[in-house]
Design a protein around this motif. Structure first.
Motif, PDB file in Angstrom:
ATOM      1  N   ALA A 105       0.831  -1.206   0.000  1.00  0.00           N
ATOM      2  CA  ALA A 105       0.000   0.000   0.000  1.00  0.00           C
ATOM      3  C   ALA A 105       0.865   1.255   0.000  1.00  0.00           C
ATOM      4  CB  ALA A 105      -0.922  -0.015   1.215  1.00  0.00           C
ATOM      5  N   HIS A 106       1.929   1.239   0.814  1.00  0.00           N
ATOM      6  CA  HIS A 106       2.843   2.376   0.880  1.00  0.00           C
ATOM      7  C   HIS A 106       3.509   2.612  -0.478  1.00  0.00           C
ATOM      8  CE1 HIS A 106       6.378   4.446   3.188  1.00  0.00           C
ATOM      9  NE2 HIS A 106       5.725   5.264   2.390  1.00  0.00           N
ATOM     10  N   PHE A 107       3.907   1.532  -1.130  1.00  0.00           N
ATOM     11  CA  PHE A 107       4.562   1.640  -2.443  1.00  0.00           C
ATOM     12  C   PHE A 107       3.605   2.232  -3.475  1.00  0.00           C
ATOM     13  CE2 PHE A 107       6.352  -0.107  -6.421  1.00  0.00           C
ATOM     14  CZ  PHE A 107       7.677   0.283  -6.276  1.00  0.00           C
ATOM     15  N   ALA A 108       2.314   1.872  -3.372  1.00  0.00           N
ATOM     16  CA  ALA A 108       1.320   2.416  -4.301  1.00  0.00           C
ATOM     17  C   ALA A 108       1.193   3.926  -4.150  1.00  0.00           C
ATOM     18  CB  ALA A 108      -0.034   1.742  -4.068  1.00  0.00           C
ATOM     19  N   ILE A 109       1.247   4.409  -2.917  1.00  0.00           N
ATOM     20  CA  ILE A 109       1.149   5.852  -2.681  1.00  0.00           C
ATOM     21  C   ILE A 109       2.399   6.563  -3.177  1.00  0.00           C
ATOM     22  CG2 ILE A 109       0.984   7.627  -0.887  1.00  0.00           C
ATOM     23  CD1 ILE A 109      -0.584   5.584   0.791  1.00  0.00           C
ATOM     24  N   GLU A 110       3.552   5.961  -2.953  1.00  0.00           N
ATOM     25  CA  GLU A 110       4.808   6.597  -3.347  1.00  0.00           C
ATOM     26  C   GLU A 110       4.982   6.662  -4.861  1.00  0.00           C
ATOM     27  OE1 GLU A 110       6.996   8.124  -1.489  1.00  0.00           O
ATOM     28  OE2 GLU A 110       5.903   7.723   0.362  1.00  0.00           O
ATOM     29  N   THR A 111       4.614   5.591  -5.563  1.00  0.00           N
ATOM     30  CA  THR A 111       4.846   5.523  -7.015  1.00  0.00           C
ATOM     31  C   THR A 111       3.634   5.942  -7.835  1.00  0.00           C
ATOM     32  OG1 THR A 111       4.155   3.205  -7.090  1.00  0.00           O
ATOM     33  CG2 THR A 111       6.502   3.654  -6.724  1.00  0.00           C
ATOM     34  N   MET A 112       2.424   5.872  -7.229  1.00  0.00           N
ATOM     35  CA  MET A 112       1.160   6.171  -7.922  1.00  0.00           C
ATOM     36  C   MET A 112       0.941   5.260  -9.133  1.00  0.00           C
ATOM     37  SD  MET A 112       1.173  10.346  -7.653  1.00  0.00           S
ATOM     38  CE  MET A 112       2.813  10.477  -8.369  1.00  0.00           C
ATOM     39  N   ASN A 172      15.381   0.008 -11.690  1.00  0.00           N
ATOM     40  CA  ASN A 172      16.752   0.517 -11.752  1.00  0.00           C
ATOM     41  C   ASN A 172      16.982   1.379 -10.513  1.00  0.00           C
ATOM     42  OD1 ASN A 172      19.202   1.760 -12.290  1.00  0.00           O
ATOM     43  ND2 ASN A 172      18.770   2.064 -14.464  1.00  0.00           N
ATOM     44  N   LEU A 173      17.514   0.748  -9.475  1.00  0.00           N
ATOM     45  CA  LEU A 173      17.708   1.474  -8.222  1.00  0.00           C
ATOM     46  C   LEU A 173      18.814   2.520  -8.320  1.00  0.00           C
ATOM     47  CD1 LEU A 173      17.260  -1.354  -5.566  1.00  0.00           C
ATOM     48  CD2 LEU A 173      15.762   0.606  -6.001  1.00  0.00           C
ATOM     49  N   GLU A 174      19.793   2.299  -9.194  1.00  0.00           N
ATOM     50  CA  GLU A 174      20.869   3.270  -9.355  1.00  0.00           C
ATOM     51  C   GLU A 174      20.332   4.576  -9.932  1.00  0.00           C
ATOM     52  OE1 GLU A 174      24.041   1.689 -11.611  1.00  0.00           O
ATOM     53  OE2 GLU A 174      24.542   0.103 -10.175  1.00  0.00           O
ATOM     54  N   ALA A 175      19.416   4.446 -10.891  1.00  0.00           N
ATOM     55  CA  ALA A 175      18.816   5.645 -11.490  1.00  0.00           C
ATOM     56  C   ALA A 175      17.540   6.059 -10.770  1.00  0.00           C
ATOM     57  CB  ALA A 175      18.504   5.374 -12.963  1.00  0.00           C
ATOM     58  N   SER A 176      17.128   5.277  -9.759  1.00  0.00           N
ATOM     59  CA  SER A 176      15.898   5.541  -8.998  1.00  0.00           C
ATOM     60  C   SER A 176      14.696   5.696  -9.918  1.00  0.00           C
ATOM     61  CB  SER A 176      16.062   6.791  -8.119  1.00  0.00           C
ATOM     62  OG  SER A 176      17.005   6.562  -7.112  1.00  0.00           O
ATOM     63  N   SER A 187      10.682   7.822  -5.470  1.00  0.00           N
ATOM     64  CA  SER A 187      10.981   8.658  -4.310  1.00  0.00           C
ATOM     65  C   SER A 187      11.939   7.900  -3.404  1.00  0.00           C
ATOM     66  CB  SER A 187       9.687   8.984  -3.549  1.00  0.00           C
ATOM     67  OG  SER A 187       9.150   7.792  -2.979  1.00  0.00           O
ATOM     68  N   ALA A 188      12.512   8.592  -2.439  1.00  0.00           N
ATOM     69  CA  ALA A 188      13.440   7.942  -1.507  1.00  0.00           C
ATOM     70  C   ALA A 188      12.722   6.839  -0.731  1.00  0.00           C
ATOM     71  CB  ALA A 188      14.017   8.982  -0.555  1.00  0.00           C
ATOM     72  N   GLU A 189      11.444   7.083  -0.366  1.00  0.00           N
ATOM     73  CA  GLU A 189      10.667   6.082   0.370  1.00  0.00           C
ATOM     74  C   GLU A 189      10.429   4.850  -0.498  1.00  0.00           C
ATOM     75  OE1 GLU A 189       9.438   5.869   3.394  1.00  0.00           O
ATOM     76  OE2 GLU A 189       9.990   7.828   4.206  1.00  0.00           O
ATOM     77  N   ALA A 190      10.074   5.061  -1.781  1.00  0.00           N
ATOM     78  CA  ALA A 190       9.822   3.932  -2.685  1.00  0.00           C
ATOM     79  C   ALA A 190      11.086   3.101  -2.871  1.00  0.00           C
ATOM     80  CB  ALA A 190       9.302   4.440  -4.027  1.00  0.00           C
ATOM     81  N   ALA A 191      12.223   3.775  -3.042  1.00  0.00           N
ATOM     82  CA  ALA A 191      13.488   3.051  -3.200  1.00  0.00           C
ATOM     83  C   ALA A 191      13.825   2.262  -1.944  1.00  0.00           C
ATOM     84  CB  ALA A 191      14.602   4.036  -3.533  1.00  0.00           C
ATOM     85  N   ALA A 192      13.528   2.829  -0.769  1.00  0.00           N
ATOM     86  CA  ALA A 192      13.793   2.132   0.491  1.00  0.00           C
ATOM     87  C   ALA A 192      12.933   0.878   0.612  1.00  0.00           C
ATOM     88  CB  ALA A 192      13.538   3.077   1.659  1.00  0.00           C
ATOM     89  N   ILE A 193      11.689   0.962   0.163  1.00  0.00           N
ATOM     90  CA  ILE A 193      10.806  -0.209   0.204  1.00  0.00           C
ATOM     91  C   ILE A 193      11.370  -1.320  -0.671  1.00  0.00           C
ATOM     92  CG2 ILE A 193       8.518  -1.073  -0.443  1.00  0.00           C
ATOM     93  CD1 ILE A 193       7.410   1.701   0.325  1.00  0.00           C
ATOM     94  N   LEU A 194      11.814  -0.975  -1.878  1.00  0.00           N
ATOM     95  CA  LEU A 194      12.372  -1.983  -2.779  1.00  0.00           C
ATOM     96  C   LEU A 194      13.625  -2.621  -2.187  1.00  0.00           C
ATOM     97  CD1 LEU A 194      11.923  -0.188  -6.229  1.00  0.00           C
ATOM     98  CD2 LEU A 194      10.643  -2.149  -5.364  1.00  0.00           C
ATOM     99  N   ARG A 195      14.459  -1.820  -1.540  1.00  0.00           N
ATOM    100  CA  ARG A 195      15.694  -2.367  -0.953  1.00  0.00           C
ATOM    101  C   ARG A 195      15.407  -3.295   0.230  1.00  0.00           C
ATOM    102  NH1 ARG A 195      17.588   3.040  -2.176  1.00  0.00           N
ATOM    103  NH2 ARG A 195      19.205   2.922  -3.796  1.00  0.00           N
ATOM    104  N   SER A 196      14.242  -3.109   0.845  1.00  0.00           N
ATOM    105  CA  SER A 196      13.896  -3.939   1.989  1.00  0.00           C
ATOM    106  C   SER A 196      13.329  -5.300   1.578  1.00  0.00           C
ATOM    107  CB  SER A 196      12.874  -3.217   2.873  1.00  0.00           C
ATOM    108  OG  SER A 196      11.598  -3.169   2.230  1.00  0.00           O
ATOM    109  N   LEU A 197      13.014  -5.473   0.278  1.00  0.00           N
ATOM    110  CA  LEU A 197      12.435  -6.731  -0.201  1.00  0.00           C
ATOM    111  C   LEU A 197      13.546  -7.706  -0.577  1.00  0.00           C
ATOM    112  CD1 LEU A 197       9.637  -5.252  -2.525  1.00  0.00           C
ATOM    113  CD2 LEU A 197       9.388  -6.015  -0.152  1.00  0.00           C
TER     114      LEU A 197
END
Length: 398
Positions: free
Chosen positions: A197-204, A219-223, A241-251
């Protein structure tokens, strides 16, 4: 329209009095007939055919000369060539219009026919338990408009009967979850579920885009994310966003599945979006007493929430359009009402009295004085209180 002997040249009604009009032309000296429907459509088709012949753009295969092409057949052709993501939804509307006008030749569909169907749809929706809204009726007619416009583009119709149809106005008010609601939703969801749900809000992202997202698209390097085929059928790139990238890194799904959000029971398949919404997300909304339009389209409300938060933070609508992947700015305009403070700030930036105008001077008043000098004093605008006499008005000469 050229006339010969008082009659429209090139127009023939067969049989006489039937209301079916044909266009007769002689390309290369050979008499050729084209069914056009009513007389107005025949006139327009005649002009188009003559222009094509004159400009050497006349190709007989583009025009139907045999049995009249029926709406059912034309919709089937359009559906076969439909490569957009809404193909399945188009099939739903195709079935509905087959029942209504499927056997009707394209050239014989009139604007009045469509107006009557539009009125019947609204009436049927009001009488049934499952009400059909004006917005839903608009979706039916939007599909038909697209199909008939393609027929005009391919030279099968001189004019679309949809040209005379007015669409119903729609309420574009956008529902979203506020901060308090988001906090309660997070508390009631498991951490791993809340990440979706958080990822949906961050990325739309749209629901289908998120649940079918592959690690190869990340592409996490290019965010950024790459959506190969969005709703419009085009490839688009979504910044993270920084939050979206953090979510992906946590998976950790990248180590055992090609999908960012894989199925819990079958890792080589993506997680089922419908099941997640029905079994996980919607029950949370029910517990919180959220039963309005946001509960009927819960996942899309997350997308609206992300867009609304950015609009209220001052992101301009053009940028928001690109972030959302809208094909038209008209769709993005539904968020314009969330920009009141931003609009007020912007309207003063080009004002003559703006300090940042670059002139270094205040504009002069109509009497030659500085604008601050010809502003009426506050005490002259406020009437006297109690027994104090009201201040006299200045002589204005009027």
């Amino acid at each position: 329209m050229a006339r010969a002997g008082g009659k429209d040249r090139g127009l023939v009604e067969r049989p006489t009095g039937s209301g079916k009009w044909y266009v007769r032309i002689f390309p290369g000296g050979r008499e050729t007939f084209y069914l056009a429907g009513n007389k107005t459509a025949a006139k327009e088709l005649y002009i188009k055919l003559k222009a094509d012949i004159r400009e050497k753009r006349y190709y007989p295969d583009r025009y139907d000369r045999g049995a009249p092409l029926r709406l059912r057949e034309w919709m089937a052709r359009c559906q076969e060539g439909n490569t957009n993501r809404d193909r399945a939804r188009g099939g739903y509307f195709q079935t509905a219009w087959n029942e209504l006008l499927g056997e009707r030749p394209l050239a014989e569909i009139t604007t009045e026919d469509l107006r009557q169907i539009q009125a019947r749809m609204i009436l049927a929706g009001r009488l049934s338990q499952k009400k059909r809204s004006q917005k839903t009726v608009n979706r039916y007619f939007s599909y038909l408009r697209r199909v008939l416009n393609l027929a005009v583009k391919d030279g099968l119709l001189a004019r679309s009967p949809m040209a005379g149809i007015r669409f119903f106005s729609e309420d574009n008010a956008t529902g979203f979850f506020d901060d308090d609601e988001l906090g309660m939703i997070q508390e009631l969801m498991l951490t791993e579920d809340w990440k979706l749900a958080h990822f949906a809000i961050e990325t739309m992202l749209r629901r289908g885009e998120q649940f079918t997202l592959k690690w190869a698209q990340v592409n996490l390097e290019a965010s950024s994310l790459t959506i190969p085929r969005s709703k419009s059928g085009k490839t688009r790139h979504v910044p993270l966003s920084a939050e979206a990238a953090a979510i992906l890194r946590s998976l950790d799904s990248f180590a055992w599945s090609p999908w960012v959000f894989p199925s819990r029971v079958a890792p080589l398949r993506p997680r089922h979006a419908g099941s997640f919404v029905t079994d996980v997300f919607t029950p949370v909304l029910r517990k919180l007493g959220i039963r309005d339009a946001r509960a009927r389209r819960p996942w899309h409300t997350l997308r609206h929430t992300g867009a609304s938060r950015r609009a209220m933070a001052g992101v301009d609508l053009v940028t928001l359009k690109e972030l959302l992947g809208h094909s038209s700015i008209t769709t993005t305009m539904r968020y314009a009402h969330l920009l009141p403070g931003h609009v007020r700030e912007s309207v003063n930036k080009g004002s003559l009295s703006a300090t940042g105008s670059g002139t270094g001077k205040w504009p002069r008043g109509y009497d030659g004085a500085a604008s601050m000098e010809y502003t009426q004093p506050l005490e002259l605008l406020v009437p006297g209180a109690g027994i104090e006499p009201a201040p006299p008005f200045r002589e204005t000469g009027f």
